[in-house]
Enzyme design. Structure first.
Site, mmCIF file in Angstrom:
data_model
loop_
_atom_site.group_PDB
_atom_site.id
_atom_site.type_symbol
_atom_site.label_atom_id
_atom_site.label_comp_id
_atom_site.label_asym_id
_atom_site.label_seq_id
_atom_site.Cartn_x
_atom_site.Cartn_y
_atom_site.Cartn_z
ATOM 1 N N GLU A 1 0.849 -1.299 0.048
ATOM 2 C CA GLU A 1 -0.021 -0.034 -0.037
ATOM 3 C C GLU A 1 0.842 1.301 -0.241
ATOM 4 O O GLU A 1 0.987 1.996 1.018
ATOM 5 C CB GLU A 1 -0.833 -0.049 1.144
ATOM 6 C CG GLU A 1 -2.002 -1.181 1.119
ATOM 7 C CD GLU A 1 -3.003 -1.059 2.265
ATOM 8 O OE1 GLU A 1 -2.998 0.104 2.953
ATOM 9 O OE2 GLU A 1 -4.079 -1.790 2.288
ATOM 10 N N GLU B 1 -6.146 -8.220 0.514
ATOM 11 C CA GLU B 1 -6.679 -7.930 1.663
ATOM 12 C C GLU B 1 -8.119 -7.409 1.383
ATOM 13 O O GLU B 1 -8.448 -6.466 0.235
ATOM 14 C CB GLU B 1 -6.138 -6.602 2.523
ATOM 15 C CG GLU B 1 -5.246 -6.986 3.085
ATOM 16 C CD GLU B 1 -4.460 -5.702 3.893
ATOM 17 O OE1 GLU B 1 -5.257 -4.855 4.433
ATOM 18 O OE2 GLU B 1 -3.049 -5.529 3.837
HETATM 19 C C1 BGP Z 1 -4.738 -1.821 5.253
HETATM 20 C C2 BGP Z 1 -3.406 -2.355 5.825
HETATM 21 C C3 BGP Z 1 -3.411 -3.211 6.953
HETATM 22 C C4 BGP Z 1 -4.341 -3.071 7.815
HETATM 23 C C5 BGP Z 1 -5.872 -2.748 7.089
HETATM 24 C C6 BGP Z 1 -6.855 -2.214 7.986
HETATM 25 O O1 BGP Z 1 -4.522 -0.587 4.785
HETATM 26 O O2 BGP Z 1 -2.456 -3.099 4.740
HETATM 27 O O3 BGP Z 1 -2.224 -3.348 7.493
HETATM 28 O O4 BGP Z 1 -4.478 -2.187 8.953
HETATM 29 O O5 BGP Z 1 -5.581 -1.817 6.173
HETATM 30 O O6 BGP Z 1 -6.820 -1.089 7.939
HETATM 31 P P1 BGP Z 1 -7.108 -0.299 9.797
HETATM 32 O O7 BGP Z 1 -6.445 -1.250 10.614
HETATM 33 O O8 BGP Z 1 -6.671 0.979 9.568
HETATM 34 O O9 BGP Z 1 -8.481 -0.412 9.813
#
Ligand code: BGP
Length: 470
Positions: free
Chosen positions: A162, A377
């Site tokens: 990301e 993800e």
């Molecule tokens: C993505 C990342 C993760 C994770 C996920 C959920 O952007 O790759 O590392 O954290 O989002 O986001 P958050 O934890 O801010 O809800």
């Protein structure tokens, strides 16, 4: 109606080193900017997170039992090279070999990211600004090359996780370590430098003749005009799209920035008071990697509806789960709004599964050089209720089912999607939200570190074992 996913489709669970491992200041690990930043904030600690450093065998056994046949993990750069470059920490190297051996034993294929938001602190010392400082690019390529040569048991690599989110947290929202707000000039520059680092690592992987595939994971987010009939709103959506999607997609799959992408980025950088430094040799590096980028990881959670508006910058991140508390107004772009009737999570993330279909089709149509996509993800942050060891997370199942339905439609539409990784495998630490925003298939009691399969884990098991989405 039930839908059948193709043979060989990967049913994965996703993690990231800093969010699951714990042991952040032990076993020879070097510092990352989040260490001091979180300590100073005092809201939550990344230790012990899900204690994956010690409990990975438990999690991998769960993977095996629940049909999860792929796992996204990341290597913590500072476990290997505590100061980013130079001295090696053999204990860290041994840890990852042991982790990959356990994956093998459990029949779970590792998909490994080299830098998931945890660039070493060393690159911020003595006037360094992380990847804004160009020598960090060389250091990353050296670290990546070391990993390719050392961890030959790994066959699926991603350079970064990301890049747009890194730029957003660091230089737009400013809620990350060393962060600043509304610096679109720095945001574009950071993304550019990281894309050059990615490209050079891809070429190093190819030139080294290593076995396997390599790609990059991006958070891509569909951007829509709030009013579909408004040209001004469409322009706001286009600007937001350049920041979040086009800049990195052009770099990856064109090997250069299309003229209108570059024009938009330059304009936004000027509004923020800066210039972009894009050199000929950078573009040559991007172009050189073009044939060798095997796959794109798409992280996808939400979308954005944009309204054209004039005014001053005003962004507030909802990091508590108080629904309705976020604001997003970016000068030169517009305002982020919720379209009527579209649901949101407690953290104001807009749930719009159809957007994933639009996004996947758009990659296929606009970037015909792409080869393969993994959805690396996707998941729903939710305040799970724990009742006598049972977690009925029906809204999460609904969220996953809807997104998988649109992925399946995109596959029918000709997009090559090879796998799907739920964020997250187990509950873990969230960078800016801490521990009440749970995503896991497996509930983690952070006091005892005991794992409990949620209803979604049973649902996912059925999907993974039959390939059938009911
Ligand atoms: C993505 C990342 C993760 C994770 C996920 C959920 O952007 O790759 O590392 O954290 O989002 O986001 P958050 O934890 O801010 O809800």
């Amino acid at each position: 109606m039930s839908r059948q996913f193709p043979e060989g489709f990967v049913y994965g669970g996703a993690t990231a080193a800093y969010q699951v491992e714990g042991e952040t200041r032990t076993h020879g690990k070097g510092k990352v900017p989040w260490d001091d930043f979180l300590a100073a904030q005092g809201r939550f600690s990344p230790d012990p997170a899900s204690d994956f450093y010690n409990r990975y065998p438990v999690d991998l056994e769960l993977c095996q039992r629940f049909g999860v046949n792929g796992i996204r993990v990341s290597i913590a750069w500072t476990r290997i090279f505590p100061a980013g470059t130079g001295a090696l920490n053999q204990e860290g190297v041994d840890f990852y070999h042991a982790l990959f051996a356990e994956c093998e034993r459990r029949g779970v294929v590792p998909y490994v990211t080299l830098d998931h938001f945890d660039t070493p602190e060393a690159f911020y010392e003595n006037g360094g600004e992380g990847f804004l400082t160009r020598s960090t690019i060389d250091a990353f390529v050296d670290y990546a090359t070391f990993c390719f040569g050392e961890f030959t048991e790994v066959k699926h690599w991603f350079t970064f996780n990301e890049i747009p989110a890194t730029a957003e947290g660091s230089f737009i929202v400013g809620n990350w370590p060393h962060g600043e707000k509304y610096r679109l000039d720095k945001a574009f520059q950071l993304m550019h430098n990281m894309m050059v680092a990615h490209a050079r690592a891809v070429v190093a992987f190819h030139d080294g003749g290593y076995e396997g595939e390599i790609g990059i994971v991006q958070n891509l987010e569909p951007k829509y005009p709030l009013d579909p009939n408004s040209a001004a709103d469409a322009e706001a959506a286009r600007m937001a799209d350049v920041i979040n999607n086009r800049w990195v997609l052009d770099a990856t799959f064109r090997g250069h920035y299309a003229p209108d992408t570059l024009e938009a980025a330059t304009r936004l950088a000027h509004i923020a008071g800066g210039e972009l430094d894009i050199r000929d040799e950078d573009i040559e590096a991007l172009a050189a990697a073009l044939p060798y980028c095997d796959c794109l990881g798409v992280n996808t959670y939400k979308c954005q509806f944009l309204r054209a508006a004039e005014g001053e910058n005003d962004i507030h991140h909802n990091g508590t789960g108080d629904k309705g508390s976020s604001r997003w107004f970016l000068k030169g772009v517009g305002e982020s709004c919720v379209r009527e009737g579209v649901p949101t999570t407690d953290w104001d993330w807009i749930i719009y599964p159809e957007g994933l279909y639009d996004l996947l089709m758009r990659i296929k149509n606009d970037y015909p050089n792409y080869k393969k996509i993994y959805v690396t993800e996707n998941g729903m942050g939710y305040k799970d209720d724990f009742e006598d060891g049972f977690i009925d997370d029906a809204p999460r199942i609904d969220y996953l089912r809807q997104h998988l339905t649109w992925i399946h439609r995109a596959i029918e539409g000709g997009v090559n999607v090879a796998g799907y990784f739920v964020w997250s495998l187990q509950d873990q630490f969230s960078w800016t939200n801490g521990y009440n925003k749970r995503y896991g298939l497996f509930y983690v009691d952070f006091e005892t570190q005991k794992r409990y399969p949620k209803a979604s884990a049973y649902w996912f098991k059925n999907l993974a074992e039959t390939g059938k989405l009911e």
